[in-house]
Design a protein around this motif. Structure first.
Motif, PDB file in Angstrom:
ATOM      1  N   ILE A 150      22.975  30.989 116.429  1.00 36.61           N
ATOM      2  CA  ILE A 150      21.549  31.227 116.233  1.00 36.61           C
ATOM      3  C   ILE A 150      21.344  31.967 114.918  1.00 36.61           C
ATOM      4  O   ILE A 150      22.097  32.889 114.572  1.00 36.61           O
ATOM      5  N   GLU A 151      20.334  31.532 114.161  1.00 38.29           N
ATOM      6  CA  GLU A 151      19.987  32.124 112.880  1.00 38.29           C
ATOM      7  C   GLU A 151      18.495  31.980 112.666  1.00 38.29           C
ATOM      8  O   GLU A 151      17.773  31.606 113.595  1.00 38.29           O
ATOM      9  N   MET A 152      17.987  32.282 111.455  1.00 39.00           N
ATOM     10  CA  MET A 152      16.545  32.418 111.284  1.00 39.00           C
ATOM     11  C   MET A 152      15.907  31.517 110.226  1.00 39.00           C
ATOM     12  O   MET A 152      14.683  31.530 110.090  1.00 39.00           O
ATOM     13  N   GLU A 153      16.697  30.735 109.464  1.00 42.95           N
ATOM     14  CA  GLU A 153      16.103  29.993 108.354  1.00 42.95           C
ATOM     15  C   GLU A 153      16.398  28.503 108.327  1.00 42.95           C
ATOM     16  O   GLU A 153      15.700  27.744 107.650  1.00 42.95           O
ATOM     17  N   GLY A 154      17.436  28.043 109.010  1.00 42.93           N
ATOM     18  CA  GLY A 154      17.932  26.684 108.833  1.00 42.93           C
ATOM     19  C   GLY A 154      16.920  25.584 109.069  1.00 42.93           C
ATOM     20  O   GLY A 154      16.851  24.614 108.305  1.00 42.93           O
ATOM     21  N   SER A 155      16.115  25.716 110.110  1.00 39.79           N
ATOM     22  CA  SER A 155      15.159  24.646 110.409  1.00 39.79           C
ATOM     23  C   SER A 155      14.118  24.504 109.310  1.00 39.79           C
ATOM     24  O   SER A 155      13.664  23.401 109.006  1.00 39.79           O
ATOM     25  N   GLY A 156      13.735  25.629 108.687  1.00 37.07           N
ATOM     26  CA  GLY A 156      12.765  25.563 107.598  1.00 37.07           C
ATOM     27  C   GLY A 156      13.305  24.823 106.399  1.00 37.07           C
ATOM     28  O   GLY A 156      12.619  23.968 105.813  1.00 37.07           O
ATOM     29  N   ALA A 157      14.540  25.112 106.012  1.00 37.11           N
ATOM     30  CA  ALA A 157      15.152  24.443 104.866  1.00 37.11           C
ATOM     31  C   ALA A 157      15.347  22.962 105.129  1.00 37.11           C
ATOM     32  O   ALA A 157      15.057  22.112 104.269  1.00 37.11           O
ATOM     33  N   LEU A 158      15.817  22.605 106.338  1.00 32.61           N
ATOM     34  CA  LEU A 158      16.015  21.188 106.662  1.00 32.61           C
ATOM     35  C   LEU A 158      14.695  20.445 106.718  1.00 32.61           C
ATOM     36  O   LEU A 158      14.612  19.277 106.307  1.00 32.61           O
ATOM     37  N   GLN A 159      13.647  21.092 107.221  1.00 31.02           N
ATOM     38  CA  GLN A 159      12.341  20.446 107.275  1.00 31.02           C
ATOM     39  C   GLN A 159      11.843  20.120 105.874  1.00 31.02           C
ATOM     40  O   GLN A 159      11.319  19.024 105.613  1.00 31.02           O
ATOM     41  N   ALA A 160      12.002  21.057 104.942  1.00 30.25           N
ATOM     42  CA  ALA A 160      11.571  20.816 103.566  1.00 30.25           C
ATOM     43  C   ALA A 160      12.339  19.665 102.947  1.00 30.25           C
ATOM     44  O   ALA A 160      11.759  18.800 102.274  1.00 30.25           O
ATOM     45  N   ALA A 161      13.651  19.622 103.159  1.00 30.50           N
ATOM     46  CA  ALA A 161      14.461  18.535 102.616  1.00 30.50           C
ATOM     47  C   ALA A 161      14.098  17.208 103.267  1.00 30.50           C
ATOM     48  O   ALA A 161      14.013  16.170 102.606  1.00 30.50           O
TER      49      ALA A 161
END
Length: 290
Positions: free
Chosen positions: A180-191
């Protein structure tokens, strides 16, 4: 706005200073670039690889990561994006110092609250197949790294209680997630929304997402985890090849070519196995004759 002299090939993003420092240690000939809105990156050369690497420290949170990743993609036009750093383990067999490569990333807060309870509406994005394959190949030659290829959960929470309601919710609703972490989904969504950018989340495990988190952090586990995650990222970049050469032409325009690592390459109507060995049947393409 200060623009790069040459277009960078890959963007490596972090949230925390120690994560940034671990990646930065691998990048040489760095120069700082400043976006017109103030976002800063350092761009430099990865020794022994074809990549120009831009690294950025974005701060914490998935929404922030999504906005700034989109900004940097639109500015620098990278071929690939990595989010690299630390995470908490969600599995007994995923230990401190291990590395989790995200086969997909869950955004854990999506759902609907009803009188019967919270109904999960899962949001998941896969990591890049090409980058994942490069990672699987890379870690075979890294005996000091114990790597896991599994989903990662992203949530706007620092999980330090394995018995909490949010921990039970994750185990119940996203039970195959390894970290579990806090940023990965945001970065993947942008890409993903950009449509042309490979993306992958690579996380080193610094704690077990339980009440002992502060003791693990105090022992130096975050530094160890960031070094491991950065090392895997660099190894992936030594395996993965840019889609475009220095002239801007695609690999497919250059004709057959052997891979430096001995892997076979596919080029239009044939497969080039120079430097490698093939075991198995081959089916040819029909031209209408028997």
């Amino acid at each position: 706005m200060t623009m790069p002299e040459t277009q960078p090939a890959v963007l490596v993003l972090t949230a925390l200073p120690l994560e940034y420092a671990a990646v930065r240690a691998h990048v040489e000939e760095r120069r700082e670039l400043v976006h017109q809105d103030g976002t800063r990156v350092e761009m430099g050369q990865l020794p022994g690889a074809s990549w120009q690497v831009a690294i950025a420290e974005l701060g914490m949170g998935a929404e922030r990561a999504a906005a700034l990743t989109a900004q940097l993609i639109n500015w620098l036009h990278p071929e690939a994006v990595f989010f690299v750093g630390v995470a908490g383990s969600l599995k007994e067999d995923v230990g401190i110092g291990d590395v989790v490569v995200g086969t997909q990333v869950y955004e854990i807060h999506g759902g609907k609250q009803t009188p019967e309870g919270f109904l999960v509406r899962p949001k998941a994005l896969p990591g890049s197949h090409a980058l994942e394959q490069a990672a699987r190949s890379a870690v075979r030659d890294m005996p000091d790294v114990r790597a896991h290829f599994m989903p990662i959960a992203t949530g706007d929470v620092v999980l330090a209680d394995a018995k909490s309601e949010i921990a039970r919710f994750i185990r119940r609703s996203y039970n195959d997630a390894g970290a579990i972490e806090m940023e990965g989904s945001g970065a993947l969504q942008a890409a993903h929304l950009n449509g042309q950018v490979d993306a992958l989340v690579i996380r080193g495990i610094s704690d077990r997402a339980d009440a002992r988190k502060h003791k693990a952090d105090a022992s130096g586990s975050q530094e160890r985890a960031t070094r491991q995650a950065a090392a895997v990222t660099v190894a992936v970049l030594h395996k993965h090849r840019p889609r475009k050469g220095s002239s801007g032409s695609s690999d497919s325009e250059e004709g057959p070519h052997p891979r430096e690592d001995g892997e076979a390459t596919y080029d239009g109507d044939h497969i080039d196995f120079r430097g490698s060995t093939f075991h198995g049947p081959v089916t040819g393409k029909s031209d209408g004759r028997r």
